[in-house]
Scaffold this active site. Structure first.
Site, short mmCIF file in Angstrom:
data_model
loop_
_atom_site.label_atom_id
_atom_site.label_comp_id
_atom_site.label_asym_id
_atom_site.label_seq_id
_atom_site.Cartn_x
_atom_site.Cartn_y
_atom_site.Cartn_z
N ASP A 74 -32.12 -19.56 18.12
CA ASP A 74 -32.66 -20.62 17.68
C ASP A 74 -33.81 -21.26 18.80
O ASP A 74 -33.50 -21.19 19.88
CB ASP A 74 -31.45 -21.79 17.71
CG ASP A 74 -31.49 -22.98 17.00
OD1 ASP A 74 -31.05 -23.29 15.99
OD2 ASP A 74 -32.40 -23.60 17.56
N THR B 33 -34.48 -23.34 12.61
CA THR B 33 -33.60 -23.98 11.71
C THR B 33 -34.15 -25.04 10.94
O THR B 33 -33.44 -25.57 9.97
CB THR B 33 -32.22 -24.20 12.18
OG1 THR B 33 -32.20 -25.09 13.17
CG2 THR B 33 -31.58 -22.83 12.80
N ASP C 291 -36.71 -34.20 13.23
CA ASP C 291 -37.41 -33.86 12.06
C ASP C 291 -36.66 -34.27 10.66
O ASP C 291 -37.50 -34.10 9.66
CB ASP C 291 -36.89 -32.12 12.04
CG ASP C 291 -35.50 -31.88 11.68
OD1 ASP C 291 -34.69 -32.58 12.43
OD2 ASP C 291 -34.83 -31.37 10.84
N HIS D 266 -27.33 -26.33 12.97
CA HIS D 266 -27.94 -25.18 13.37
C HIS D 266 -27.22 -23.88 13.20
O HIS D 266 -27.60 -22.73 13.02
CB HIS D 266 -28.24 -25.35 14.87
CG HIS D 266 -29.46 -26.31 15.24
ND1 HIS D 266 -30.72 -26.22 15.49
CD2 HIS D 266 -29.22 -27.83 15.29
CE1 HIS D 266 -31.29 -27.16 15.57
NE2 HIS D 266 -30.65 -28.21 15.29
C1 UDX Z 1 -29.07 -31.36 12.81
C2 UDX Z 1 -30.09 -32.35 12.73
O1 UDX Z 1 -29.70 -33.46 13.01
C3 UDX Z 1 -30.87 -32.11 11.67
O2 UDX Z 1 -32.11 -33.03 11.59
C4 UDX Z 1 -31.71 -30.82 11.65
O3 UDX Z 1 -32.58 -30.58 10.44
C5 UDX Z 1 -30.32 -29.64 11.58
O4 UDX Z 1 -29.47 -29.75 12.75
P1 UDX Z 1 -27.22 -32.51 10.92
O5 UDX Z 1 -27.65 -33.70 11.14
O6 UDX Z 1 -25.90 -32.25 10.99
O7 UDX Z 1 -28.29 -31.37 11.35
O8 UDX Z 1 -27.65 -32.26 9.32
P2 UDX Z 1 -27.97 -31.25 8.19
O9 UDX Z 1 -29.05 -30.27 8.66
O10 UDX Z 1 -28.10 -31.94 6.94
O11 UDX Z 1 -26.54 -30.31 8.42
C6 UDX Z 1 -25.47 -30.98 7.88
C7 UDX Z 1 -24.55 -29.87 7.52
O12 UDX Z 1 -23.21 -30.27 7.22
C8 UDX Z 1 -25.08 -29.35 6.06
O13 UDX Z 1 -24.99 -27.88 5.97
C9 UDX Z 1 -23.99 -30.07 4.95
O14 UDX Z 1 -23.68 -29.23 3.83
C10 UDX Z 1 -22.70 -29.90 5.88
N1 UDX Z 1 -21.93 -30.90 5.65
C11 UDX Z 1 -22.16 -32.41 6.07
C12 UDX Z 1 -20.65 -30.57 5.07
O15 UDX Z 1 -20.18 -29.55 4.97
N2 UDX Z 1 -19.78 -31.82 4.59
C13 UDX Z 1 -20.04 -33.19 4.99
O16 UDX Z 1 -19.09 -33.84 4.61
C14 UDX Z 1 -21.40 -33.48 5.72
#
Ligand code: UDX
Length: 443
Positions: free
Chosen positions: A112, A134, A372, A20
């Site tokens: 948010d 987001t 989501d 987020h």
């Molecule tokens: C959370 C929720 O879980 C997700 O469902 C919602 O859509 C957004 O918020 P998250 O689970 O962390 O997010 O997943 P995601 O939305 O894919 O965001 C992860 C971020 O971390 C991405 O921008 C990705 O580029 C970054 N990342 C991940 C890295 O920079 N390095 C990594 O090794 C792994």
């Protein structure tokens, strides 16, 4: 840029989670590029330190007294419910301080969707407020109708057997009951409370969503029914990339990728929140090894339940990991996805990961965990047709098969072609936020 606009300030309130914070900071950068001054109001949790990317931004802390243990131990939905209650009053104090400092220069508060406490404070000070989603437009539609579906007993199958969960949800096709944004870490009642709270607070000036109409035109059309303007302003990582990583990126994996052939590597990464059981990690490792493909695997510290990192995994794990693989704790994900050696992405389908993968034309293996992510996985498989969803128990044979389907078979090649077409469409559709900025000038 007009003089008057250059002095206007926007206060942004992100959810304290990587997935987020990143799009909120990309939005902040977009607005800054358009001449707005920026204040980021964060809590102490997952505090993003000001970096070189945000030198002109003001960072303030919303005071609250929740213990760190709540953040560590409560599941995300329950933590968000608690954080919203806690910040209801304290954010008003924070905003009144900002008004003393900046007076009429504050144009609006953008929060948010899940930091809905900000709405009451903004209203109290007669400041326009804008909701930022987001996650994607389709998940936003689901959250908007959840209450009604629940009241009409349409969600009853969610409590029923697996068989019922495969049925399509009336009005939300192609989503099935099991694709709805519920969480396995919270009861349906807690999820309902969170969604009800976000939907109740829809007295904002507008809703902005990190999506593009070429991805979700029907969901965006549906949202026109709401009596506030809705702006798709994404994908923001293409509009204004920003360095927002809370963990240190291990860039050595790029050197490893440089030695691999085009489209030969599968990138495995499950975002910043998802957890795996030890047996799931082991089945994944066996399956990846048996697929004979090269893979770059992000295993985030704390993401294997009951283990700091990978030290509690059975010995076979290290034997499994060969020179076909590279494991890091955190990768420069966007750079990895843009690398020509990467031909597929095994993902939990967080919305940022989904957008980043589509933005680079990389097809996906979808293994959603919660909320989501399930909606995104369904869209990847059935609407955009650039993903294969892995459902049910994670077994090594299943992992091996699905990796081969994506990386070796004709089926995967077709998906890769469709992913490149979608990437081009998305790139062509990227706007610079002009329409939204124009709207902001009217506030
Ligand atoms: C959370 C929720 O879980 C997700 O469902 C919602 O859509 C957004 O918020 P998250 O689970 O962390 O997010 O997943 P995601 O939305 O894919 O965001 C992860 C971020 O971390 C991405 O921008 C990705 O580029 C970054 N990342 C991940 C890295 O920079 N390095 C990594 O090794 C792994």
């Amino acid at each position: 840029m007009e003089e008057t606009q250059a002095r206007r300030r926007v206060v942004l309130v992100p959810v304290p989670a990587q997935g987020h914070i990143t799009p909120m900071m990309q939005l902040a950068k977009t607005l800054h590029l358009k001449g707005f001054s920026i204040t980021i109001a964060q809590t102490k949790f997952n505090y993003l330190s000001p970096s070189h990317d945000f030198t002109d931004f003001q960072f303030v802390t919303i005071p609250e007294s929740l213990p760190e243990s709540d953040f560590e131990n409560l599941k995300p939905i329950l933590f968000l419910l608690k954080l919203n209650k806690e910040c209801q009053v304290t954010f008003k104090n924070c905003l009144s301080q900002l008004l003393l400092q900046h007076g009429n220069d504050i144009a609006c508060v953008i929060y948010d969707e899940f930091m809905y406490f900000a709405e009451a404070a903004a209203k109290e000070f007669k400041l326009p407020n804008i909701i930022f989603s987001t996650t994607n437009a389709t998940a936003f539609v689901c959250r908007s109708v959840f209450n009604k579906l629940y009241a009409n007993n349409v969600l009853a199958p969610l409590k029923e057997s697996e068989g019922q969960q495969d049925a399509l949800v009336p009005g939300l096709q192609p989503l099935r009951y099991k694709d709805l944004p519920t969480s396995k870490f919270a009861s349906l009642e807690s999820i309902m409370e969170l969604y009800r709270n976000t939907a109740d607070k829809r007295t904002a000036s507008s809703v902005i969503i990190n999506t593009a109409s070429c991805l979700e035109s029907s969901s965006l059309s549906w949202l026109q029914r709401l009596d506030i303007p809705v702006y798709p302003i994404g994908p923001l990582h293409m509009v204004a990339p920003a360095s927002t990583s809370l963990l240190e990126e291990n860039k050595s994996c790029i050197e490893w990728l440089n030695k691999r052939k085009q489209s030969s590597v599968i990138f495995v990464s499950l975002g910043s929140i998802a957890l795996m059981e030890i047996n799931e990690v082991m089945e994944t490792a066996f399956g990846l090894a048996a697929s004979n493909q090269h893979y770059l695997w992000v295993i985030r510290p704390g993401s294997v339940r009951g283990s700091e990192w990978i030290e509690s995994l059975p010995e076979e794990f290290s034997r499994m990991v060969s020179d076909r693989s590279y494991i890091v704790k955190w990768a420069p994900q966007k750079e990895v996805l843009a690398h020509p050696a990467v031909g597929g992405f095994w993902s939990h389908c967080g919305w940022n990961s989904t957008l980043e993968s589509i933005g680079e034309g990389v097809p996906m293996i979808c293994r959603p965990f919660s909320t989501d992510q399930k909606v995104n996985a369904r869209y990847l498989e059935c609407v955009w047709r650039i993903g294969i969803q892995v459902e049910g128990e994670l077994k090594r044979e299943v992992v091996e098969r699905v990796v081969k389907r994506l990386m070796v078979d004709e089926e995967g090649e077709e998906m890769r072609k469709r992913a490149v077409i979608l990437k081009e469409k998305l790139r062509a559709s990227v706007k610079d936020g002009e329409e939204f900025v124009h709207f902001m000038k009217t506030l």
